[in-house]
Design a protein around this motif. Structure first.
Motif, PDB file in Angstrom:
ATOM      1  N   UNK A   1      -4.394   8.487  -7.083  1.00 27.85           N
ATOM      2  CA  UNK A   1      -3.722   7.482  -6.239  1.00 27.85           C
ATOM      3  C   UNK A   1      -2.204   7.531  -6.514  1.00 27.85           C
ATOM      4  N   UNK A   2      -1.655   7.767  -7.751  1.00 27.78           N
ATOM      5  CA  UNK A   2      -0.415   7.845  -7.937  1.00 27.78           C
ATOM      6  C   UNK A   2       0.166   8.984  -7.313  1.00 27.78           C
ATOM      7  N   UNK A   3      -0.684  10.362  -7.530  1.00 29.91           N
ATOM      8  CA  UNK A   3       0.030  11.424  -6.974  1.00 29.91           C
ATOM      9  C   UNK A   3      -0.137  11.216  -5.282  1.00 29.91           C
ATOM     10  N   UNK A   4      -0.915  10.657  -4.706  1.00 27.58           N
ATOM     11  CA  UNK A   4      -1.410  10.635  -3.289  1.00 27.58           C
ATOM     12  C   UNK A   4       0.051   9.704  -2.773  1.00 27.58           C
ATOM     13  N   UNK A   5       0.461   8.598  -3.733  1.00 24.89           N
ATOM     14  CA  UNK A   5       1.511   7.836  -3.420  1.00 24.89           C
ATOM     15  C   UNK A   5       2.799   8.587  -3.340  1.00 24.89           C
ATOM     16  N   UNK A   6       3.157   9.519  -4.447  1.00 26.25           N
ATOM     17  CA  UNK A   6       4.280  10.082  -4.301  1.00 26.25           C
ATOM     18  C   UNK A   6       4.294  11.187  -3.278  1.00 26.25           C
TER      19      UNK A   6
END
Length: 282
Positions: free
Chosen positions: A103-108
């Motif tokens: 989720x974090x990498x997708x957000x970035x």
């Protein structure tokens, strides 16, 4: 609400944007008094260090924000500012060696795509277009760093009233910087300009206190997405409705991606932060 109307004093009365900062920093004293009433102000080195780091990055971002809002549209600036969790996430990854989930990498990735879309939609023939975009990115970085220190302060056991007290002090400390930017204190403005500024910025100050209180009392994984995503949505809607602006297709796409990316990053990061707090309590 304050984000949508912060530029009005400058637009209507040519009120200098550094003066908007000065008035904002003074309005911070009101909620600070209420938050510290009957409580002990933590003057320890730990509280002062984290408090000043949180306050100076937040106040520095505000100083840039008021300038950005006088030359650029709030409906573009606030979605970019809402991407500040990307900075927090990347700092946690780089400095604390935290593992980042999908989720974090997708957000970035969504954040980067949003920045590209806003860049494409910017009018390169006007220097102000690039300037407000650059200022918005700098504010994003400053408030991302601020959130990182807020998280560290919570883990260190600094109470929210003291944190807000140090934030208020930091805002006042930067008043001379704002005055230097103007070359002195302007006196030739109608009373409506500072009055309108005070009425708008007291909402800003009270909102900041509510955020600090909410982060210390509620689940960060709920509070942070609401404040990072829903607050810019309200600002965008008010800005578009009141001022009748028409964003381009690229800008609309950038707004959507920015808010989606912010929500994904902050939810994952704050869930991780809650786990840390539970571990520290044990």
């Amino acid at each position: 609400m304050w984000g949508a109307f912060s530029a009005l004093p400058t637009t209507l009365y040519d009120y200098p944007d550094p003066m908007v900062y000065v008035v904002w920093s003074l309005t911070m004293l009101i909620p600070a008094w209420f938050s510290l009433r009957g409580k002990k102000f933590d003057r320890s080195r730990t509280a002062a260090g984290y408090g000043l780091a949180i306050g100076l990055t937040g106040a520095g971002g505000q100083l840039l924000l008021f300038k950005a809002l006088t030359i650029g549209p709030a409906y573009v600036i606030f979605p970019i500012v809402a991407l500040s969790p990307a900075i927090t996430v990347l700092m946690a990854f780089g400095l604390l060696r935290e593992r980042l989930g999908a989720l974090s990498w997708a957000g970035v990735v969504l954040a980067l795509a949003a920045i590209v879309l806003f860049s494409v939609s910017t009018d390169t023939s006007e220097s102000n277009g690039w300037l407000y975009l650059l200022l918005a990115v700098l504010i994003c970085v400053a408030w991302g760093v601020q959130a990182f220190f807020m998280r560290k302060a919570a883990l260190a056991g600094v109470d929210d009233a003291s944190t807000f007290g140090w934030m208020t002090i930091s805002g006042l400390v930067l008043i001379p910087v704002a005055l230097l930017m103007m070359g002195g204190l302007p006196l030739d403005f109608p009373w409506q300009a500072p009055a309108l500024t005070a009425g708008t910025q007291v909402l800003n100050a009270v909102g900041a206190l509510f955020l600090v209180m909410a982060m210390s009392r509620g689940k960060a994984s709920i509070v942070a997405p609401v404040t990072n995503a829903l607050a810019p949505v309200l600002t965008i809607v008010l800005s578009l409705a009141v001022f009748g602006a028409r964003p381009s297709v690229f800008q609309v796409a950038g707004i959507v991606l920015a808010l989606a990316g912010s929500t994904l990053m902050v939810y994952r990061a704050e869930k991780s932060g809650e786990a840390e707090l539970v571990g520290a309590a044990r």
